[in-house]
Design an enzyme around this catalytic site. Structure first.
Site, short mmCIF file in Angstrom:
data_model
loop_
_atom_site.label_atom_id
_atom_site.label_comp_id
_atom_site.label_asym_id
_atom_site.label_seq_id
_atom_site.Cartn_x
_atom_site.Cartn_y
_atom_site.Cartn_z
N CYS A 110 0.78 -1.18 -0.04
CA CYS A 110 -0.01 0.02 0.10
C CYS A 110 1.07 1.12 -0.05
CB CYS A 110 -0.81 -0.03 1.25
SG CYS A 110 -2.14 1.20 1.40
N HIS A 153 -9.23 -3.64 -2.93
CA HIS A 153 -8.19 -2.81 -2.27
C HIS A 153 -8.60 -1.44 -1.99
CE1 HIS A 153 -4.02 -1.81 -0.61
NE2 HIS A 153 -4.39 -0.91 -1.00
N GLU A 154 -9.07 -0.82 -3.00
CA GLU A 154 -9.36 0.65 -3.10
C GLU A 154 -10.74 0.77 -2.37
OE1 GLU A 154 -6.15 0.78 -5.03
OE2 GLU A 154 -6.96 2.35 -3.68
O1 LIG Z 1 -4.55 1.85 -2.08
C1 LIG Z 1 -3.81 1.88 -3.27
N1 LIG Z 1 -2.69 1.79 -3.12
O2 LIG Z 1 -2.08 1.72 -1.58
C2 LIG Z 1 -1.48 1.45 -3.84
C3 LIG Z 1 -1.49 -0.01 -4.26
C4 LIG Z 1 -2.65 -0.73 -4.72
C5 LIG Z 1 -2.55 -2.32 -4.98
C6 LIG Z 1 -2.03 -3.14 -3.75
C7 LIG Z 1 -2.36 -4.50 -4.13
C8 LIG Z 1 -3.75 -4.47 -4.91
C9 LIG Z 1 -3.94 -2.95 -5.31
C10 LIG Z 1 -0.33 -0.36 -5.27
O3 LIG Z 1 -0.56 0.09 -6.39
N2 LIG Z 1 0.93 -0.80 -4.85
N3 LIG Z 1 1.25 -0.92 -3.45
C11 LIG Z 1 2.54 -0.75 -2.97
C12 LIG Z 1 3.50 -1.68 -4.02
C13 LIG Z 1 3.38 -1.21 -5.36
C14 LIG Z 1 2.02 -1.08 -6.07
C15 LIG Z 1 1.33 -2.42 -6.48
O4 LIG Z 1 0.87 -3.26 -5.62
N4 LIG Z 1 1.59 -2.34 -7.96
C16 LIG Z 1 1.25 -3.43 -8.66
C17 LIG Z 1 0.47 -4.64 -8.23
C18 LIG Z 1 0.17 -5.61 -9.19
C19 LIG Z 1 0.52 -5.50 -10.45
C20 LIG Z 1 1.20 -4.45 -10.85
N5 LIG Z 1 1.45 -3.25 -9.86
NI NI Z 2 -3.58 1.09 -0.45
#
Ligand SMILES: O=CN(O)C[C@@H](CC1CCCC1)C(=O)N1NCCC[C@H]1C(=O)Nc1ccccn1
Ligand code: NI
Length: 175
Positions: A110, A153-154
């Site tokens: 996250c 997640h959102e």
């Molecule tokens: O609430 C919103 N957030 O906190 C951003 C989160 C949301 C995702 C986390 C898991 C499902 C939704 C986010 O995007 N990340 N979390 C931190 C690490 C990088 C990134 C990520 O998971 N990237 C990704 C995942 C799969 C495929 C490609 N890229």
């Molecule tokens: Ni998040």
């Protein structure tokens, strides 16, 4: 443009609140905020922009992560069939879901959590989600796998739920 300094981290009360419904039609201010959130995701996935502005790559962003207590989030993610899901949604809600669950391989992270927390985060495998778009149109999305995981997640952020709340705690060995 939004950068990492605009994203609140664990401990900020906005991450533990139930966000308020957005009054429709969305105000110009709410639309501008949601557009900026979508722009952040696109920027964060562009290697040059992300490096230049030190953005952590994200596929989703919810208003509470900006300290904004409103039911709106942005998603910009491509699924395993190369379908792009790029949405800014107001007042999203899950109207149907599979019994079957899935989880993101390797666990979830996250942008509001500056630490790695291992463990499977169970999510519904398929969901039907309804909401209102930036063009003030109602949409019904049928999602599965990665896009479904991201939207869940959102949506959790709009209800004050963090991904690690869902990692089941094993009971200590009793024997
Ligand atoms: O609430 C919103 N957030 O906190 C951003 C989160 C949301 C995702 C986390 C898991 C499902 C939704 C986010 O995007 N990340 N979390 C931190 C690490 C990088 C990134 C990520 O998971 N990237 C990704 C995942 C799969 C495929 C490609 N890229
Ligand atoms: Ni998040």
């Amino acid at each position: 443009m939004l950068t990492m300094k605009d994203i609140v981290r664990e401990g900020h009360p906005a991450l533990r609140q139930v966000a308020e419904e957005v009054l429709l039609p969305p105000s110009d201010e709410d639309k501008e905020t949601l557009r900026q959130m979508l722009e952040f995701l696109k920027n964060s996935q562009d290697p040059e922009i992300a490096e230049q502005y030190e953005l952590r790559s994200g596929v989703g962003l919810a208003a509470p992560q900006l300290g904004i207590n409103k039911r709106m989030f942005a998603v910009h993610v491509t699924d395993d069939k190369d379908n792009l899901y790029s949405y800014g949604l107001f007042n999203p809600k899950i109207t149907r879901h599979s019994v079957e669950t899935t989880h993101l391989e390797g666990g979830e992270g996250c942008l509001s959590v500056d630490r790695d927390i291992p463990g499977d985060v169970p999510r519904y495998k398929r969901i039907t989600l309804e909401g209102t778009t930036l063009e003030n149109e109602k949409v019904r999305l049928r999602l599965r796998e990665l896009p479904a995981i991201v939207f869940q997640h959102e949506l959790d952020h709009l209800n004050g739920i963090m991904f690690y709340d869902r990692i089941e705690d094993y009971a200590p060995e009793t024997d």
